[in-house]
Write a protein that holds these residues in place. Sequence first.
Motif, PDB file in Angstrom:
ATOM      1  N   UNK A 283       0.833  -1.192   0.000  1.00 43.36           N
ATOM      2  CA  UNK A 283       0.000   0.000   0.000  1.00 43.36           C
ATOM      3  C   UNK A 283       0.863   1.234   0.000  1.00 43.36           C
ATOM      4  N   UNK A 284       0.266   2.367   0.340  1.00 40.68           N
ATOM      5  CA  UNK A 284       1.045   3.597   0.453  1.00 40.68           C
ATOM      6  C   UNK A 284       1.983   3.463   1.645  1.00 40.68           C
ATOM      7  N   UNK A 285       3.217   3.954   1.531  1.00 39.51           N
ATOM      8  CA  UNK A 285       4.196   3.745   2.610  1.00 39.51           C
ATOM      9  C   UNK A 285       3.703   4.181   3.982  1.00 39.51           C
ATOM     10  N   UNK A 286       3.138   5.356   4.078  1.00 35.27           N
ATOM     11  CA  UNK A 286       2.692   5.824   5.404  1.00 35.27           C
ATOM     12  C   UNK A 286       1.598   4.932   5.974  1.00 35.27           C
ATOM     13  N   UNK A 287       0.715   4.450   5.111  1.00 37.07           N
ATOM     14  CA  UNK A 287      -0.369   3.585   5.585  1.00 37.07           C
ATOM     15  C   UNK A 287       0.181   2.272   6.122  1.00 37.07           C
ATOM     16  N   UNK A 288       1.100   1.672   5.368  1.00 39.17           N
ATOM     17  CA  UNK A 288       1.652   0.379   5.787  1.00 39.17           C
ATOM     18  C   UNK A 288       2.506   0.530   7.037  1.00 39.17           C
ATOM     19  N   UNK A 289       3.310   1.597   7.091  1.00 47.14           N
ATOM     20  CA  UNK A 289       4.230   1.783   8.217  1.00 47.14           C
ATOM     21  C   UNK A 289       3.486   2.186   9.483  1.00 47.14           C
ATOM     22  N   UNK A 290       2.530   3.087   9.352  1.00 48.27           N
ATOM     23  CA  UNK A 290       1.856   3.620  10.540  1.00 48.27           C
ATOM     24  C   UNK A 290       0.626   2.820  10.954  1.00 48.27           C
ATOM     25  N   UNK A 291       0.050   2.084   9.999  1.00 46.56           N
ATOM     26  CA  UNK A 291      -1.162   1.325  10.331  1.00 46.56           C
ATOM     27  C   UNK A 291      -1.177  -0.016   9.601  1.00 46.56           C
TER      28      UNK A 291
END
Length: 305
Positions: A283-291
Motif C-alpha cells: 500500500x502507500x508507505x505511510x499507511x503500511x508503516x503507521x497502520x
Amino acid sequence: MATDDRPSVAKADTEDAVDAVDAAETTASGEDAVQASDTAASGDATTAGTGAPEFMVRAENVHKNFGRLEVLKGIDLTVRPGEVMCVIGPSGSGKSTFLRCINHLEKLNGGRLWVNGHLVGYRQKGDRLYEMREREVAAQRRDIGMVFQRFNLFPHMTALGNVMEAPVQVKGLPKARVRERAVALLERVGLADKMDAYPGQLSGGQQQRVAIARALAMEPALMLFDEPTSALDPELVGEVLEVMKQLALDGMTMIVVTHEIGFAREVGDSLVFMDGGVVVEQGRPRDVIENPQHPRTQDFLSKVL
C-alpha cells in the motif's frame, strides 16, 4: 621515478564487477522451448490503443525455486512508470531474488514478468514460451540498471573508467561521447573530484555512488536497488540515499529493496512487505508503516522502527 597508484587487482573483486556488467552484457547461447503450463495466457502489458506501457513492471504469479527450496511462491506486482516502489521484509523473504528475476539474472520456474511492455527472457508462441538467446536477454537488460549490495566495481579502473565501461563495450558507443556523459553522471552524484580515483581510494559511500552512475550510464528505463546501503558505515548511508532521492524527483522508475524505513516513508510511492516468498501486505508507505493490517507486518515493523 613516478609511482603507479593503481591498486593490485583482486580476482574475486574483478569477478564481482563482471557480475554487475553482466546485467547489461552476456554471451550468446542456445534457445530452449519451455511449456507455459503453469501460467494463464494473457495479453501484453501495454495500454490499449496507445502502445505505451501501462506498467513499467508487471509480475504475474512469479515462482522461483533453488532445488527443493521454493523462494518465490506466486508474486503479483505492478509498478507504473515513474513510480518508486520500496520492498521491505526479513532476510530470506525473497526480496533480492525477485529483483534478480526482473532482469532475468535468475530464471523463473513459473509465472511471467514484463518490463516496459516486453516479456522478460521469453517469447510466447501459442501456449508455449521460448527462452530467448542470451544475447537477446542481454539486449533487454540494457533498459534495466541494477545497483547491488556490494559495489562490484572493477578495482583496476578509475571511477570514470568504471562508468564508461558498459556503454563502450556493450553499446559500442564512441568513447568521446561516453566520456562526456560519464563525467556529467559523476558530477550528478557528487563525485566531480573523484573521477581519476580507483575504488580502493574511495569510501564505501563514494563507491556506491560510482555504481549508481555506472548503472545510469546505460540510460535505463528502470533502476533496481538491492539494499544499496546495507554494506555501508552508518555515517555514509545518507550520501547514497540523497542521490536516490534526486533520481526519484527526476522521475526515474525505481524498485528499492531496503531496510531504510525512513527512506521508504519519505520517497516511496508504494511499499511492499514480503515474507516467506509472498507479498504479505502492500500500500502507500505511510499507511503500511503507521497502520499495518497484517499481524506479520505489525510484528516486523515493531522490531525495526
